[in-house]
Design a protein around this motif. Structure first.
Motif, PDB file in Angstrom:
ATOM      1  N   ALA A  38      38.252  40.153  18.647  1.00  0.00           N
ATOM      2  CA  ALA A  38      39.494  39.513  18.437  1.00  0.00           C
ATOM      3  C   ALA A  38      40.427  40.026  19.701  1.00  0.00           C
ATOM      4  O   ALA A  38      40.361  40.773  20.035  1.00  0.00           O
ATOM      5  CB  ALA A  38      40.127  39.694  17.132  1.00  0.00           C
ATOM      6  N   SER A  61      38.640  36.890  21.288  1.00  0.00           N
ATOM      7  CA  SER A  61      38.335  38.206  22.039  1.00  0.00           C
ATOM      8  C   SER A  61      39.669  38.630  22.754  1.00  0.00           C
ATOM      9  O   SER A  61      40.326  37.601  23.238  1.00  0.00           O
ATOM     10  CB  SER A  61      37.147  37.762  22.779  1.00  0.00           C
ATOM     11  OG  SER A  61      37.222  37.158  23.800  1.00  0.00           O
ATOM     12  N   GLY A  62      39.489  39.748  23.227  1.00  0.00           N
ATOM     13  CA  GLY A  62      40.627  40.241  24.138  1.00  0.00           C
ATOM     14  C   GLY A  62      40.431  39.300  25.383  1.00  0.00           C
ATOM     15  O   GLY A  62      41.496  38.771  25.974  1.00  0.00           O
ATOM     16  N   MET A  63      39.169  38.932  25.972  1.00  0.00           N
ATOM     17  CA  MET A  63      39.090  38.212  27.055  1.00  0.00           C
ATOM     18  C   MET A  63      39.563  36.693  26.753  1.00  0.00           C
ATOM     19  O   MET A  63      40.152  36.315  27.865  1.00  0.00           O
ATOM     20  CB  MET A  63      37.767  38.326  27.516  1.00  0.00           C
ATOM     21  CG  MET A  63      36.955  39.481  28.388  1.00  0.00           C
ATOM     22  SD  MET A  63      38.301  40.401  29.631  1.00  0.00           S
ATOM     23  CE  MET A  63      38.370  39.306  30.501  1.00  0.00           C
ATOM     24  N   ASP A 118      48.544  44.576  29.720  1.00  0.00           N
ATOM     25  CA  ASP A 118      47.563  44.845  28.568  1.00  0.00           C
ATOM     26  C   ASP A 118      47.819  46.114  27.703  1.00  0.00           C
ATOM     27  O   ASP A 118      47.548  47.387  28.375  1.00  0.00           O
ATOM     28  CB  ASP A 118      46.097  44.859  29.204  1.00  0.00           C
ATOM     29  CG  ASP A 118      44.897  45.219  28.512  1.00  0.00           C
ATOM     30  OD1 ASP A 118      44.991  45.868  27.361  1.00  0.00           O
ATOM     31  OD2 ASP A 118      43.725  44.694  28.596  1.00  0.00           O
ATOM     32  N   ASN A 146      42.269  51.828  32.156  1.00  0.00           N
ATOM     33  CA  ASN A 146      41.007  52.011  31.576  1.00  0.00           C
ATOM     34  C   ASN A 146      39.958  52.290  32.559  1.00  0.00           C
ATOM     35  O   ASN A 146      39.959  51.281  33.512  1.00  0.00           O
ATOM     36  CB  ASN A 146      40.686  50.875  30.813  1.00  0.00           C
ATOM     37  CG  ASN A 146      39.040  50.803  30.043  1.00  0.00           C
ATOM     38  OD1 ASN A 146      38.313  51.919  30.306  1.00  0.00           O
ATOM     39  ND2 ASN A 146      38.672  49.717  29.913  1.00  0.00           N
ATOM     40  N   THR A 171      39.766  43.854  19.125  1.00  0.00           N
ATOM     41  CA  THR A 171      38.471  44.478  18.821  1.00  0.00           C
ATOM     42  C   THR A 171      38.689  45.897  18.703  1.00  0.00           C
ATOM     43  O   THR A 171      37.826  46.587  18.088  1.00  0.00           O
ATOM     44  CB  THR A 171      37.473  44.221  19.940  1.00  0.00           C
ATOM     45  OG1 THR A 171      37.893  42.739  20.212  1.00  0.00           O
ATOM     46  CG2 THR A 171      36.104  44.351  19.607  1.00  0.00           C
ATOM     47  N   LYS A 172      39.647  46.529  19.388  1.00  0.00           N
ATOM     48  CA  LYS A 172      39.823  48.055  19.348  1.00  0.00           C
ATOM     49  C   LYS A 172      40.540  48.529  18.383  1.00  0.00           C
ATOM     50  O   LYS A 172      40.395  48.593  17.290  1.00  0.00           O
ATOM     51  CB  LYS A 172      40.024  48.628  20.962  1.00  0.00           C
ATOM     52  CG  LYS A 172      39.573  47.751  21.987  1.00  0.00           C
ATOM     53  CD  LYS A 172      38.146  47.687  22.138  1.00  0.00           C
ATOM     54  CE  LYS A 172      37.665  46.989  23.565  1.00  0.00           C
ATOM     55  NZ  LYS A 172      36.172  46.922  23.553  1.00  0.00           N
ATOM     56  N   ILE A 229      43.303  37.168  27.291  1.00  0.00           N
ATOM     57  CA  ILE A 229      43.925  37.391  28.539  1.00  0.00           C
ATOM     58  C   ILE A 229      43.557  35.974  29.536  1.00  0.00           C
ATOM     59  O   ILE A 229      44.602  35.567  30.202  1.00  0.00           O
ATOM     60  CB  ILE A 229      42.914  38.514  29.222  1.00  0.00           C
ATOM     61  CG1 ILE A 229      42.984  39.756  28.513  1.00  0.00           C
ATOM     62  CG2 ILE A 229      43.158  38.539  30.611  1.00  0.00           C
ATOM     63  CD1 ILE A 229      42.230  40.909  28.945  1.00  0.00           C
ATOM     64  N   THR A 260      45.993  47.405  25.171  1.00  0.00           N
ATOM     65  CA  THR A 260      45.074  48.069  24.194  1.00  0.00           C
ATOM     66  C   THR A 260      44.837  49.369  24.078  1.00  0.00           C
ATOM     67  O   THR A 260      44.577  49.689  22.707  1.00  0.00           O
ATOM     68  CB  THR A 260      43.634  47.467  24.990  1.00  0.00           C
ATOM     69  OG1 THR A 260      43.667  46.112  25.189  1.00  0.00           O
ATOM     70  CG2 THR A 260      42.456  47.686  24.043  1.00  0.00           C
ATOM     71  N   TYR A 286      40.447  46.978  33.082  1.00  0.00           N
ATOM     72  CA  TYR A 286      39.251  46.972  32.355  1.00  0.00           C
ATOM     73  C   TYR A 286      38.436  45.854  33.477  1.00  0.00           C
ATOM     74  O   TYR A 286      38.897  44.815  33.854  1.00  0.00           O
ATOM     75  CB  TYR A 286      39.332  46.129  31.283  1.00  0.00           C
ATOM     76  CG  TYR A 286      38.122  45.788  30.570  1.00  0.00           C
ATOM     77  CD1 TYR A 286      37.169  46.502  30.253  1.00  0.00           C
ATOM     78  CD2 TYR A 286      38.060  44.038  30.111  1.00  0.00           C
ATOM     79  CE1 TYR A 286      35.871  46.095  29.662  1.00  0.00           C
ATOM     80  CE2 TYR A 286      37.111  43.848  29.440  1.00  0.00           C
ATOM     81  CZ  TYR A 286      35.953  44.978  29.240  1.00  0.00           C
ATOM     82  OH  TYR A 286      34.623  44.392  28.636  1.00  0.00           O
ATOM     83  N   SER A 303      43.266  43.860  23.284  1.00  0.00           N
ATOM     84  CA  SER A 303      41.669  43.488  22.768  1.00  0.00           C
ATOM     85  C   SER A 303      42.234  44.166  21.178  1.00  0.00           C
ATOM     86  O   SER A 303      41.991  45.299  21.018  1.00  0.00           O
ATOM     87  CB  SER A 303      40.750  44.401  23.485  1.00  0.00           C
ATOM     88  OG  SER A 303      39.650  44.141  22.572  1.00  0.00           O
TER      89      SER A 303
END
Ligand code: PLP
Length: 393
Positions: free
Chosen positions: A218, A85-87, A183, A158, A207-208, A90, A185, A111, A205
C-alpha cells in the motif's frame, strides 16, 4: 410474498444489511466494487460533489477513505490519498504535478524504484531531472532552473540514512514557488512530519512501517488540498486504487505505530552501537550515531528517535555480505523493510539494482553493504544473531 426462485435468491444474497443498535468496534471491510443508489438525484449529487456518498470503488470506498483521513491527521495534512502501493502513490503525486517541460530536483539517495520512475515513465512524459548528492538547501539551490517545479527528497534516505534538511528546503521553495515532496517511509509521521516543516506532500510506502507486518502492499500521501487533489484526479483516472482489505490491514497496523516505532528506534540504536564497535564491520550508517554525517541535523529534526533502519558494510565485500546473510538464524534476508521482525537486505542486488554501479558506489552502496530493518524483538536476541553471523564471515 411468493417464494423467490433459486436463481434470484442466489444473485441477491447478502444485500440486506443487518440493522443493529450497536456498531462494530473494528471497521467492517467494504468488499464491494460499487454502491447502489435509490434514484437519479442521489447519483447526480455525488457526481456534482454535493454529496460524499460512495459511488464506485475505483474512485473511493469506505476503507480507503478511512485510511486517507487517518494519514492526513497523522501527517498534519489538509487531505490524504491512499493507493495500491508506495510506487503508485509516488506516481500519482508526481504525475498530478509534473507535465512535459517541467523539471524536478531529486535526491540521488532515493529508493531505486523512485529513481526508475523518474528515469523511465517521467522522462518519457517530458520531465527532466537533476539529481543532487545531498538533500540540503545549497545543493538543491544550485540545481534549480526556471522550469523546476518539484523538489523530491527522502526524510531519511534509503539505504544510507542521510537526513534531509526539510526546513531549509522549505525556505527555498517559499522563495521560488516549488513543490516540496518528501518520502517519509523510513521516518514515519511518528518521528517526523514533513508538512509541519513546510513540505507540500509527505508520502510513504505503507507496505513498510505504517502497516508494519509484511502482509500488505500500500501507499499513502498527505498534503495540501491542491496537490493531493491533482494527485487524486490522476489516480482515479488511472486506477491504482488500494483494495478494501489492504486499506483495512494498513489501518489496523497504524493502531500500534507509536509503540512499534519507539521500539524499532531503541533496538536500532543498540544494534548500530554494537556494529560500530565490531572488528568485522567497516562502516555503519545510522543517524543516531555520533559518527553519522547528519547526526546534529537528526538530533534537531528527529528528537523522538531515528527509526528502525540502518545499514552497515561488512568486511570481505559481496562475499562477506553473502556469508553473513547465510549465517543469520533469527533475522531473515528480505528485500523489504518495516516488519515487526528484524530483516536484512542487500541494496546493491535488490532495491538499488536499477542504478548504475558507478552511481551506487558514489553513494557508498558497495557489495559489502547490508541494510537492516531492525524489529521489535528482545534486543539481546538480535545482537546475538548478528554476533554469531559476523563471526562466520
Ligand atoms: C523509501 C521507499 N519509498 C517507496 C518505496 C516503494 O514502495 P512500494 O514497494 O510499496 O511500492 C519503497 C520500497 O521499498 C521504499 O523503500
Amino acid at each position: 410474498m411468493a417464494r423467490r426462485s433459486m436463481e434470484t435468491v442466489a444473485a441477491h444474497v447478502g444485500e440486506d444489511l443487518v440493522p443493529a443498535a450497536t456498531r462494530p468496534v473494528s471497521m467492517p471491510i467494504y468488499q464491494t466494487s460499487v454502491f447502489a443508489f435509490p434514484d437519479l438525484d442521489t447519483v447526480e449529487a455525488v457526481y456534482k460533489g454535493d454529496s460524499d456518498a460512495f459511488l464506485y470503488s475505483r474512485m473511493a470506498h469506505p476503507n480507503g477513505s478511512a485510511l486517507e483521513a487517518a494519514v492526513a491527521e497523522l501527517e498534519g495534512g489538509e487531505s490524504g490519498l491512499a493507493a495500491a502501493s508506495g510506487m503508485a502513490v509516488i506516481n500519482d503525486v508526481l504525475c498530478g504535478t509534473l507535465g512535459p517541460g517541467d523539471h524536478a530536483v531529486v535526491t540521488a539517495e532515493c529508493y531505486g524504484g523512485t529513481f526508475g520512475l523518474f528515469e523511465g515513465p517521467l522522462r518519457r512524459r517530458g520531465v527532466t531531472v537533476t539529481y543532487v548528492a545531498a538533500a540540503d538547501a545549497p545543493s538543491v539551490a544550485e540545481a534549480i532552473r526556471p522550469a523546476t517545479r518539484v523538489v523530491y527528497v527522502e526524510s531519511i534516505s534509503n539505504p544510507t540514512t542521510r537526513v534531509a534538511d526539510v526546513p531549509a528546503l522549505a525556505e527555498l521553495y517559499r522563495e521560488r514557488g516549488l513543490v516540496l515532496v518528501v518520502d517519509n517511509t523510513f521516518a514515519t509521521p511518528y518521528l517526523f512530519q514533513p508538512l509541519a516543516h513546510g513540505a507540500h506532500v509527505s508520502l510513504s510506502s505503507a507496505t513498510k512501517f505504517l502497516a508494519g507486518h509484511s502482509d500488505v502492499t500500500a501507499g499513502v500521501a498527505a498534503g495540501t488540498r491542491e496537490i493531493i487533489g491533482a494527485a487524486r484526479s490522476y489516480h482515479t483516472t488511472t486506477g491504482a486504487t488500494i483494495d478494501p482489505f489492504a486499506a483495512w490491514l494498513t489501518l489496523r497496523g497504524l493502531k500500534t505505530l507509536a509503540l512499534r516505532v519507539q521500539r524499532h528506534s531503541e533496538n536500532a540504536l543498540r544494534l548500530a552501537r554494537f556494529l560500530d564497535g565490531h572488528g568485522r564491520v567497516e562502516k555503519v550508517f545510522y543517524p543516531g550515531l555520533e559518527s553519522h554525517l547528519d547526526h546534529s541535523l537528526a538530533a534537531r529534526l528527529l528528537p523522538s528517535g531515528n527509526g528502525g533502519m540502518l545499514s552497515f558494510v561488512v568486511g570481505g565485500g559481496m562475499e562477506g555480505a553473502n556469508r553473513f546473510i547465510r549465517a543469520l538464524k533469527l533475522c531473515q534476508f528480505v528485500p523489504s523493510l518495516g516488519d515487526v521482525g528484524t530483516t536484512v537486505s542487500h541494496p546493491a542486488l535488490t532495491s538499488h539494482r536499477a542504478m548504475s554501479e558507478e552511481a551506487r558506489l558514489r553513494l557508498g552502496i558497495t557489495g559489502g553493504m547490508v541494510r537492516v530493518s531492525v524489529g521489535i524483538e528482545a534486543v539481546g536476541d538480535i545482537l546475538a544473531d548478528f554476533e554469531q553471523a559476523l563471526a562466520k564471515i
